[in-house]
Write a protein that holds these residues in place. Structure first.
Motif, PDB file in Angstrom:
ATOM      1  N   THR A  40     -29.489 -19.399 109.325  1.00  0.00           N
ATOM      2  CA  THR A  40     -28.507 -18.487 109.909  1.00  0.00           C
ATOM      3  C   THR A  40     -28.179 -17.358 108.932  1.00  0.00           C
ATOM      4  O   THR A  40     -28.543 -17.407 107.757  1.00  0.00           O
ATOM      5  N   SER A  41     -27.455 -16.382 109.439  1.00  0.00           N
ATOM      6  CA  SER A  41     -26.961 -15.293 108.579  1.00  0.00           C
ATOM      7  C   SER A  41     -25.502 -15.549 108.217  1.00  0.00           C
ATOM      8  O   SER A  41     -24.713 -14.616 108.120  1.00  0.00           O
ATOM      9  N   SER A  62     -22.031 -15.945 106.646  1.00  0.00           N
ATOM     10  CA  SER A  62     -21.409 -15.238 105.518  1.00  0.00           C
ATOM     11  C   SER A  62     -20.371 -16.091 104.802  1.00  0.00           C
ATOM     12  O   SER A  62     -19.795 -15.652 103.801  1.00  0.00           O
ATOM     13  N   VAL A  68     -31.204 -16.904 112.551  1.00  0.00           N
ATOM     14  CA  VAL A  68     -32.187 -15.885 112.129  1.00  0.00           C
ATOM     15  C   VAL A  68     -33.576 -16.486 111.895  1.00  0.00           C
ATOM     16  O   VAL A  68     -34.404 -15.883 111.201  1.00  0.00           O
ATOM     17  N   ASP A 116     -36.026 -16.096 108.523  1.00  0.00           N
ATOM     18  CA  ASP A 116     -35.814 -14.849 107.770  1.00  0.00           C
ATOM     19  C   ASP A 116     -35.383 -15.113 106.326  1.00  0.00           C
ATOM     20  O   ASP A 116     -35.832 -14.443 105.395  1.00  0.00           O
ATOM     21  N   ASN A 117     -34.463 -16.083 106.144  1.00  0.00           N
ATOM     22  CA  ASN A 117     -33.986 -16.360 104.784  1.00  0.00           C
ATOM     23  C   ASN A 117     -35.105 -16.909 103.906  1.00  0.00           C
ATOM     24  O   ASN A 117     -35.166 -16.605 102.702  1.00  0.00           O
ATOM     25  N   LYS A 125     -23.560 -14.046 101.519  1.00  0.00           N
ATOM     26  CA  LYS A 125     -24.900 -14.387 102.004  1.00  0.00           C
ATOM     27  C   LYS A 125     -25.098 -15.893 101.877  1.00  0.00           C
ATOM     28  O   LYS A 125     -26.068 -16.370 101.255  1.00  0.00           O
ATOM     29  N   TYR A 162     -28.459 -17.327 103.124  1.00  0.00           N
ATOM     30  CA  TYR A 162     -29.564 -17.125 102.176  1.00  0.00           C
ATOM     31  C   TYR A 162     -29.392 -18.046 100.965  1.00  0.00           C
ATOM     32  O   TYR A 162     -30.371 -18.605 100.454  1.00  0.00           O
TER      33      TYR A 162
END
Length: 304
Positions: free
Chosen positions: A53-54, A56, A67, A70-71, A272, A275
């Motif tokens: 996920t993105s 935060s 996501v 992507d990470n 992040k 990430y």
């Protein structure tokens, strides 16, 4: 009461006893199982989900956007990952140094010398001492006007900018501190291993005319392989998670001395968290693979 009834009664009594023992067994392991599940497996599952996920960290995790990979793709393309991963590996240079030094010191302390127990306690103090105090001590020792540079001046050598020099010099300073801090625990393990070596092997070897060096490499060292294996594994896992010492020693340092876990930490507070979780998962996978390889090599060596 006939024989059949007696046998049946005996079976029922045995079943009740086994059931009672099983119940107590489950009760005893219930708390550790609950603790491990709640504090290890549940956060691990949450971290795996967050890594896709993105997130935060400022909103609920399940509200974060998914996501996909992507990470993880970013992990392999992020140049700072390469820098910080290299720094982490660099700090692990201290592992073989730690093993060799602690083995030599353990051999010395295992001999019948005066104050042997005192030396053991002195070398073990850094293990239980606060990381903050040790870092403060070494930052003073390796200061431009610290004890180390004053010692070098006595021999006519120029001072070294340990704390303000190039990145490799800063990393060497931290590695020296890590080796010194970890010596005590390794020494105690090696002393325990040395005292477990069968003395009859030494006597037999001496009767065959073997010297001290040959006895060490042919008898002592092979019997210490399990201890060496344990020390290398634990130091490697600890080294992969290094964070506190560089963060305290160089609080404003850049990526040139930053380990991977510190970079992970910074990503978390840069909003992040998704990430950051992916970095943690990848670090865990790398540690698992290297540890599995070490176990495989050790198993092959034991079989041979």
């Amino acid at each position: 009461m006939n024989d059949t009834a007696l046998v049946e009664t005996s079976k029922n009594t045995k079943k009740k006893k086994i059931s009672s023992e099983n119940l107590w067994g489950w009760l005893f392991i219930a708390l550790p199982v609950f603790g491990t599940s709640f504090f290890v497996f549940f956060p691990l599952l949450m971290a795996i989900y967050a890594s896709f996920t993105s997130w935060s960290a400022m909103v609920p995790l399940f509200d974060a956007k998914f996501v996909n990979f992507d990470n993880y793709i970013k992990f392999f393309t992020d140049e700072h990952i390469r820098e910080t991963l290299f720094n982490t590996v660099f700090y692990m240079i201290g592992i073989p140094i730690n093993v060799i030094l602690s083995l030599l010191l353990a051999i010395c302390m295992n001999r019948p010398i005066k104050f042997a127990n005192t030396f053991r306690v002195i070398f073990y103090i850094p293990v239980v001492a606060s990381v903050v105090s040790i870092t403060l001590l070494f930052s003073r020792l390796f200061d431009i006007n610290g004890v180390v540079n004053r010692f070098l001046r006595i021999f006519g050598m120029s001072e070294i900018k340990w704390s303000n020099g190039p990145a490799w010099l800063k990393k060497i300073t931290i590695t020296i501190m890590l080796v010194w801090k970890g010596l005590g625990g390794s020494i105690l393990l090696f002393i325990a291993g040395l005292q477990g070596v069968n003395k009859n092997y030494f006597e037999a070897a001496k009767l065959d005319g073997a010297g001290d060096v040959k006895i060490f490499f042919k008898i002592t060292l092979p019997q210490l392989y399990p201890v060496i294996f344990y020390i290398v594994i634990t130091l490697f896992i600890g080294g992969a998670q290094i964070y506190t010492e560089p963060a305290l020693f160089y609080p404003n340092a850049g990526y040139d001395v930053m380990p991977l876990v510190l970079y992970l930490y910074n990503q978390q507070f840069a909003y992040k968290a998704g990430y950051s979780a992916a970095i943690g998962i990848m670090l865990g996978i790398m540690v698992f693979i290297v540890t599995a390889i070490q176990f495989y090599i050790n198993k092959r060596k034991s079989e041979n």
